[in-house]
Write a protein that holds these residues in place. Structure first.
Motif, PDB file in Angstrom:
ATOM      1  N   GLN A  83      19.645  -5.800   9.308  1.00 34.34           N
ATOM      2  CA  GLN A  83      19.773  -5.971  10.621  1.00 34.34           C
ATOM      3  C   GLN A  83      18.955  -6.953  11.484  1.00 34.34           C
ATOM      4  OE1 GLN A  83      19.849  -1.761  11.785  1.00 34.34           O
ATOM      5  NE2 GLN A  83      21.809  -1.747  12.047  1.00 34.34           N
ATOM      6  N   LEU A  84      17.611  -6.775  10.809  1.00 34.44           N
ATOM      7  CA  LEU A  84      16.582  -7.693  11.016  1.00 34.44           C
ATOM      8  C   LEU A  84      16.850  -9.064  11.040  1.00 34.44           C
ATOM      9  CD1 LEU A  84      13.855  -8.127  12.615  1.00 34.44           C
ATOM     10  CD2 LEU A  84      12.868  -7.437  10.282  1.00 34.44           C
ATOM     11  N   GLN A  85      17.138  -9.385   9.658  1.00 34.25           N
ATOM     12  CA  GLN A  85      17.652 -10.665   9.168  1.00 34.25           C
ATOM     13  C   GLN A  85      18.582 -11.357  10.197  1.00 34.25           C
ATOM     14  OE1 GLN A  85      18.559  -9.914   5.143  1.00 34.25           O
ATOM     15  NE2 GLN A  85      16.257 -10.605   4.417  1.00 34.25           N
ATOM     16  N   ARG A 133      17.750   3.719   5.163  1.00 36.18           N
ATOM     17  CA  ARG A 133      17.745   3.180   6.401  1.00 36.18           C
ATOM     18  C   ARG A 133      16.981   1.961   6.404  1.00 36.18           C
ATOM     19  NH1 ARG A 133      19.864   1.401  10.703  1.00 36.18           N
ATOM     20  NH2 ARG A 133      18.547   1.387  12.528  1.00 36.18           N
ATOM     21  N   LEU A 134      16.015   1.993   5.695  1.00 36.42           N
ATOM     22  CA  LEU A 134      14.926   0.733   5.594  1.00 36.42           C
ATOM     23  C   LEU A 134      15.594  -0.566   5.301  1.00 36.42           C
ATOM     24  CD1 LEU A 134      11.620   2.308   4.218  1.00 36.42           C
ATOM     25  CD2 LEU A 134      11.760   1.161   6.516  1.00 36.42           C
ATOM     26  N   ALA A 135      16.487  -0.219   4.036  1.00 38.60           N
ATOM     27  CA  ALA A 135      17.224  -1.404   3.579  1.00 38.60           C
ATOM     28  C   ALA A 135      18.309  -1.709   4.686  1.00 38.60           C
ATOM     29  CB  ALA A 135      18.030  -1.086   2.221  1.00 38.60           C
ATOM     30  N   GLN A 181       0.839  -1.011  -0.179  1.00 34.35           N
ATOM     31  CA  GLN A 181      -0.075   0.196  -0.085  1.00 34.35           C
ATOM     32  C   GLN A 181       0.974   1.216  -0.133  1.00 34.35           C
ATOM     33  OE1 GLN A 181      -3.334   0.548   2.542  1.00 34.35           O
ATOM     34  NE2 GLN A 181      -3.865  -1.499   2.239  1.00 34.35           N
ATOM     35  N   LEU A 182       2.180   1.199   0.700  1.00 27.44           N
ATOM     36  CA  LEU A 182       2.782   2.277   0.556  1.00 27.44           C
ATOM     37  C   LEU A 182       3.866   2.509  -0.581  1.00 27.44           C
ATOM     38  CD1 LEU A 182       3.950   1.990   4.235  1.00 27.44           C
ATOM     39  CD2 LEU A 182       2.683   3.927   3.503  1.00 27.44           C
ATOM     40  N   GLY A 183       3.795   1.527  -1.476  1.00 34.19           N
ATOM     41  CA  GLY A 183       4.343   1.628  -2.782  1.00 34.19           C
ATOM     42  C   GLY A 183       5.715   1.018  -2.702  1.00 34.19           C
ATOM     43  N   LEU A 184       6.158   0.114  -1.454  1.00 35.25           N
ATOM     44  CA  LEU A 184       7.380  -0.428  -1.292  1.00 35.25           C
ATOM     45  C   LEU A 184       7.364  -1.793  -1.862  1.00 35.25           C
ATOM     46  CD1 LEU A 184       8.035   1.323   2.319  1.00 35.25           C
ATOM     47  CD2 LEU A 184       8.873   2.180   0.060  1.00 35.25           C
ATOM     48  N   ARG A 185       7.466  -2.059  -2.924  1.00 38.23           N
ATOM     49  CA  ARG A 185       7.398  -3.431  -3.694  1.00 38.23           C
ATOM     50  C   ARG A 185       8.715  -4.130  -3.384  1.00 38.23           C
ATOM     51  NH1 ARG A 185       5.202  -2.344  -9.716  1.00 38.23           N
ATOM     52  NH2 ARG A 185       3.192  -1.353  -9.368  1.00 38.23           N
ATOM     53  N   ASP A 186       9.757  -3.728  -3.417  1.00 33.99           N
ATOM     54  CA  ASP A 186      10.876  -4.489  -3.034  1.00 33.99           C
ATOM     55  C   ASP A 186      10.978  -4.711  -1.766  1.00 33.99           C
ATOM     56  OD1 ASP A 186      11.675  -3.945  -5.764  1.00 33.99           O
ATOM     57  OD2 ASP A 186      13.209  -2.400  -5.290  1.00 33.99           O
ATOM     58  N   GLU A 187      10.591  -3.999  -1.035  1.00 32.04           N
ATOM     59  CA  GLU A 187      10.582  -4.052   0.589  1.00 32.04           C
ATOM     60  C   GLU A 187       9.511  -5.275   0.934  1.00 32.04           C
ATOM     61  OE1 GLU A 187      10.584  -1.363  -0.613  1.00 32.04           O
ATOM     62  OE2 GLU A 187      12.229   0.010   0.163  1.00 32.04           O
ATOM     63  N   ALA A 188       8.342  -5.138   0.224  1.00 37.74           N
ATOM     64  CA  ALA A 188       7.300  -6.237   0.282  1.00 37.74           C
ATOM     65  C   ALA A 188       7.682  -7.653  -0.009  1.00 37.74           C
ATOM     66  CB  ALA A 188       6.138  -5.702  -0.286  1.00 37.74           C
ATOM     67  N   TRP A 189       8.476  -7.780  -1.097  1.00 36.23           N
ATOM     68  CA  TRP A 189       8.912  -8.966  -1.486  1.00 36.23           C
ATOM     69  C   TRP A 189      10.001  -9.563  -0.764  1.00 36.23           C
ATOM     70  CZ3 TRP A 189       7.550 -12.893  -4.199  1.00 36.23           C
ATOM     71  CH2 TRP A 189       8.388 -13.863  -4.564  1.00 36.23           C
ATOM     72  N   GLN A 190      10.591  -8.584  -0.024  1.00 43.14           N
ATOM     73  CA  GLN A 190      11.732  -9.061   0.723  1.00 43.14           C
ATOM     74  C   GLN A 190      11.092  -9.714   1.899  1.00 43.14           C
ATOM     75  OE1 GLN A 190      15.013  -8.849   0.553  1.00 43.14           O
ATOM     76  NE2 GLN A 190      15.022 -10.324   2.240  1.00 43.14           N
TER      77      GLN A 190
END
Length: 984
Positions: free
Chosen positions: A889-891, A882-884, A674-683
């Motif tokens: 870091q989360l992984q 920063r999101l990347a 919904q936020l348009g963050l397709r790459d992050e969603a796929w991650q």
């Protein structure tokens, strides 16, 4: 008693909390520290001062290992209400359960906890100090009740304190379970305070050099220091010239040497008390020691004079410090310890008929005696009796412990109980305690043994337990072993109607999800429902109906599912089975959401939360935050949605719920899209692929999840594979409608007319349904809205040739008539209830082509004080970088199995995503900052889009026209492809 020194700041903080409690604002405090550091002394000093201020005191302590479940709470709550010490809380369970001699497993402690809560509230208006000592020895049930009651004390005149050794109990786990208002950790005294403590304890004033050495060696622990000074004084070496202060390296050695100076009679009575715990009833301890009244009293007097024990209450003696009891329990001599354990079990069983109350302690002593070479049969029998007593009070962890002990000793006493039956009991206890791995292991072992022996009944119960019980809350995934067990159980049983056969049919229907056809699964579930109705078994019927809902989860049966789910919830409520009620409510909520009855959905979320609150179990509790996150996502409240998702994910992780982990990951994925963050969603999806706890995704599922994240060319290719022959490549199950939605969205995005036509044709019967992701992870939208967009792609609006000059042009109508609007367009007329969005649309239609500021539409003065972009493009790029970083870091934190770091990164990432959504608009462009204008823009956009959506449901033609012609933003406009004459 140890003098009170060095704890004034902590005492002041607790006295302040007590003042608040006296005014009706109670709180919870945890006090941690090593043995001997002064935790008990601090609470005793607090109790003395509060008693003078009108407080009443209730105190209970946990026993090491063999204490009865909820034992300290029984003591505390009986003090609060003036009741008997054996406090039969179970008497407040439902009458039917008491009559049957058991409490329904589905009660899951809720009735017991509610009864304890009532007793706490009934303690009167007098303020109370409640102290729960030695939480490091508490079982999980006792801790769970502490966490439950901690919620209640907020509105009660109660200061609730728990003490624990922080080197024996995980601070973080205890804090999470209890959620205290304050946590105090006591450390060693400084040198002046230790000097005063030693003087008060022993009457000895040490020289400065000796004091410094003693402080260094004991780290300021007043108990350790006092014991060492006593020993040195007794040996006459306290002030020896050139004393090297070669102190013992273990305080246990200090205690052993001190105990060695006592008479054998005193050591015998101390050993008897120690074998019973840190305190004991004098009559029971005397029986263990084999002492008559006179010799007992004389030995007790000597032990009190030696400063080792004290009389804590009438007929009760307690060690002045737990370490003394531990040193005695660790003394060598297996035979003597075995004898004491056996005498302790006999004494506890005989004393005042207390067998039931002391079942756990009796089992503990007989088990310890058996491990030291004693007979196994009495220990097995006692352990089973203790497990039954624990189950009756819903102390599930204690039941698991006792049954595990019985199973370990069973090879030495196989005549006591059938091993398969004992394994099934253990599986049930593990399941009730929230240990699915332990439960499946026990049920698997029982099934193998029963299969070998040909015991059909035991095999059926083991297979059913392995499958999650008659009413499984988790939706199953492909599990070949589970399917084999259920099928084998049905084959081994006779074909007569029975509750166990109903449950097996129902669970097999669920287990066959993704393994066999929907008609076959539906057939099995319908057989189970019919059989349950024939035998008149309501609980079995609830499980069968739930399985039927799972088998008919596609879009054709929404109404049937809603009716069946309502019956499941009603049955659960009528028989007092909260798990069944919650399952019915969960099924109802999904059906209501698919129907678009959002007020009813919100009511159902609240009803589920209320029904599940007494259980306080994460495996049920993660759903309300998950569903509220869905509702927040629908409203564009991304920060709140992210926070709620994180909360639900943490609960699902603790519960080991595969469903919960999948649902929260899906919700995170949907929010990013919904936020348009397709790459992050796929991650998010690729991370889920690597999570060993989650099931393997099918190729179709993989395509459905990839398409929204993929570039247009890749999405188009995947779309061809998904509906290449004009039909969706998956059965019409619970995921079919979502897959069709993804295909339709992709067709619109990529301009794929053939796919659009195929999706449009198949979705036509479901125009009024809403598409729900999973068990309420997200709402993707209304099918009718997607159909309208697909229709525009299939049959685009072609500008018609305008009539010749002088020819009449048919007028369209958009007119307010009282509390309704008359809409006439393309030869179709409808009436629509008045709404603000319709007034906004009328204003735009009156001025085609004109840019109208949102302030004009809401009737406010335009705010021209825009402060520029909320974030420039460089700042937005920083957000994305920063999101990347956070994703990496989360992984890493997940790979390191570090839940604290993982949760911190998830929360920060969710907040960044919400912030990014707030500062960017369509296409990721920076949004302009102006608080008043921004609020008006959001308001007008919501009003207009809601009005168009409602119009589309009643008049698709005008809905399509307005969707393409109306533009919203800070300036709104109406720009039709061809002029439309409107009458107002």
């Amino acid at each position: 008693m140890t003098p009170f020194v060095g704890r004034d700041p902590e005492l002041a903080e607790l006295l302040a909390a007590a003042d608040e409690a006296a005014r009706g604002h109670g709180s919870v405090a945890l006090i941690g520290g090593e043995a001997g550091i002064g935790k008990t002394r601090l609470t005793v000093e607090l109790a003395d001062r509060l008693t003078r201020n009108g407080f009443a005191i209730a105190r209970g302590g946990c026993r090491p290992a063999d204490g009865p479940a909820f034992g300290p709470w029984a003591t505390i709550l009986s003090t609060l209400t003036g009741g008997a010490k054996d406090l039969p809380l179970i008497a407040e369970q439902p009458a039917a359960a008491r009559a049957a001699g058991t409490v329904p497993a589905a009660a899951d402690r809720s009735g017991l906890f509610a009864a304890a809560s009532r007793r706490l509230r009934q303690a009167g208006t007098r303020p109370w100090l409640v102290v729960l000592d030695d939480l490091h020895w508490a079982d999980r049930d006792t801790i769970a009740l502490l966490g439950y009651l901690a919620v209640d004390v907020v509105a009660l005149p109660v200061l609730l304190i728990g003490t624990y050794r922080d080197d024996e109990l995980d601070d973080a786990e205890l804090t999470f379970s209890v959620h205290p208002d304050r946590r105090l950790v006591l450390r060693g005294l400084d040198r002046p305070a230790l000097d005063r403590a030693i003087l008060g304890l022993t009457g000895v004033q040490l020289p400065p050099q000796q004091l410094a050495t003693l402080h260094q060696r004991t780290s300021g622990n007043p108990f350790f220091a006092g014991e060492i000074v006593r020993l040195l004084r007794a040996e006459g070496s306290l002030r020896a010239a050139g004393l090297p202060m070669a102190l013992p390296t273990s305080v246990r050695l200090v205690l052993d040497r001190r105990l060695a100076r006592l008479s054998s009679s005193v050591v015998e009575i101390l050993s008897a008390v120690a074998i019973l715990g840190n305190e004991a009833d004098e009559a029971v301890a005397a029986a263990v020691a084999g002492k008559d009244a006179a010799s007992w009293d004389e030995a007790v007097r000597q032990a009190i004079d030696a400063g080792l024990i004290r009389r804590r209450a009438p007929h009760t003696v307690a060690f002045v410090h737990a370490l003394i009891a531990e040193a005695l329990r660790a003394a060598p001599g297996d035979r003597s310890r075995r004898d004491r354990h056996e005498r302790a079990a006999l004494a506890l069983a005989a004393h005042n008929g207390a067998r039931d109350r002391e079942a756990a302690a009796i089992a503990g002593h007989l088990t310890a005696a058996a491990e030291l070479g004693g007979p196994a049969a009495p220990a097995v029998e006692a352990a089973i009796a203790a497990a039954e007593a624990a189950t009756a009070t819903v102390a599930n962890d204690a039941a698991v412990r006792h049954l595990t002990d019985a199973l370990a000793l069973l090879p030495r006493a196989p005549e006591v109980v059938d091993r398969d039956a004992l394994l099934i009991r253990l599986g049930d206890a593990c399941a009730a305690a929230g240990d699915p791995v332990g439960a499946r292991t026990a049920f698997r072992d029982a099934a193998r043994s029963a299969r070998d022996s040909g015991d059909a009944n035991s095999f059926a119960h083991a297979a059913l337990g392995y499958a999650g019980g008659p009413v499984g809350f988790e939706v199953g995934w492909l599990d070949a072993e589970q399917i084999d067990l259920l099928r084998s159980a049905l084959n081994m049983l006779d074909e007569l109607d029975s509750s166990i056969r109903v449950a097996l049919l129902a669970r097999l229907s669920v287990a066959l999800t993704h393994a066999e056809s929907i008609p076959r699964r539906r057939e099995l579930a319908e057989q189970a429902v019919a059989m349950a109705r024939r035998i008149g078994d309501s609980p079995s019927l609830a499980g069968a109906l739930a399985a039927l809902c799972d088998a008919i989860a596609g879009p054709d049966d929404v109404a049937a599912r809603l009716a069946a789910a309502t019956e499941v919830a009603d049955v659960g409520r009528s028989v007092g089975d909260r798990q069944t009620e919650l399952l019915g409510r969960r099924l109802r909520l999904v059906a209501l959401a698919e129907s678009g009855d959002w007020p009813a959905v919100d009511r159902e979320i609240n009803a589920y939360a209320v029904a599940g609150e007494p259980l306080r179990q994460d495996r049920f509790g993660f759903y309300p935050p998950l569903w509220r996150a869905m509702r927040a996502l629908m409203q564009g409240r991304y920060e709140l949605s992210a926070e709620l998702t994180c909360r639900a994910a943490a609960m699902a992780d603790r519960a080991g719920s595969v469903n919960g982990l999948l649902l929260t990951a899906s919700q995170h994925y949907d929010r990013l899209l919904q936020l348009g963050l397709r790459d992050e969603a796929w991650q998010v999806f690729t991370t889920a692929l690597n999570d060993a706890r989650l099931p393997t995704f099918s190729a179709v599922d993989h395509a459905v999840l990839r398409i929204p994240c993929a570039p247009d060319d890749e999405a188009r290719d995947l779309l061809d594979g998904l509906i290449g022959d004009g039909r969706m490549a998956r059965p019409m199950d619970s995921e079919w409608l979502g897959a069709m939605w993804v295909a339709g969205e992709a067709a619109v995005r990529t301009g794929h007319r053939a796919a659009a036509a195929a999706v449009h044709r198949q979705l036509q019967p479901y125009r009024r349904l809403f598409v729900i992701d999973g068990i309420g992870a997200a709402c993707w939208g209304r099918v009718g809205d997607l159909l309208d967009r697909l229709g525009l792609l299939i049959e685009p609006i072609v500008p018609r040739r305008l009539p010749d000059a002088g020819s009449p042009v048919p007028a369209s109508v958009f007119r307010c008539e009282g509390d309704a609007w008359l809409i006439d367009y393309a030869g179709r007329r409808v009436q629509v209830k008045d709404a603000k969005g319709l007034h906004d649309l009328a204003a735009l239609l009156r001025a085609p082509g004109r840019e109208i500021h949102v302030a004009e539409l809401v009737g406010a003065a335009p705010d021209r004080s825009d402060a520029g972009p909320l974030a420039d493009r460089r700042a937005i790029a920083d957000y994305r970088r920063r999101l990347a970083d956070l994703q990496e870091q989360l992984q890493q934190a997940d790979a390191d199995a570090d839940p604290v770091r993982s949760e911190r990164y998830r929360v920060e990432r969710a907040a960044l995503i919400d912030e990014l959504g707030a500062v960017t608009g369509l296409g990721g462009r920076p949004r302009v900052a102006s608080s008043a204008t921004e609020r008006m823009r959001k308001t007008v956009r919501f009003r207009i889009h809601t009005a168009i959506r409602h119009l589309s449901a009643l008049h698709p033609e005008v809905g399509r026209h307005l969707q393409t012609a109306v533009r919203t933003g800070t300036f709104c406009s109406y720009r039709p492809e061809r002029p439309v004459p409107w009458e107002f």
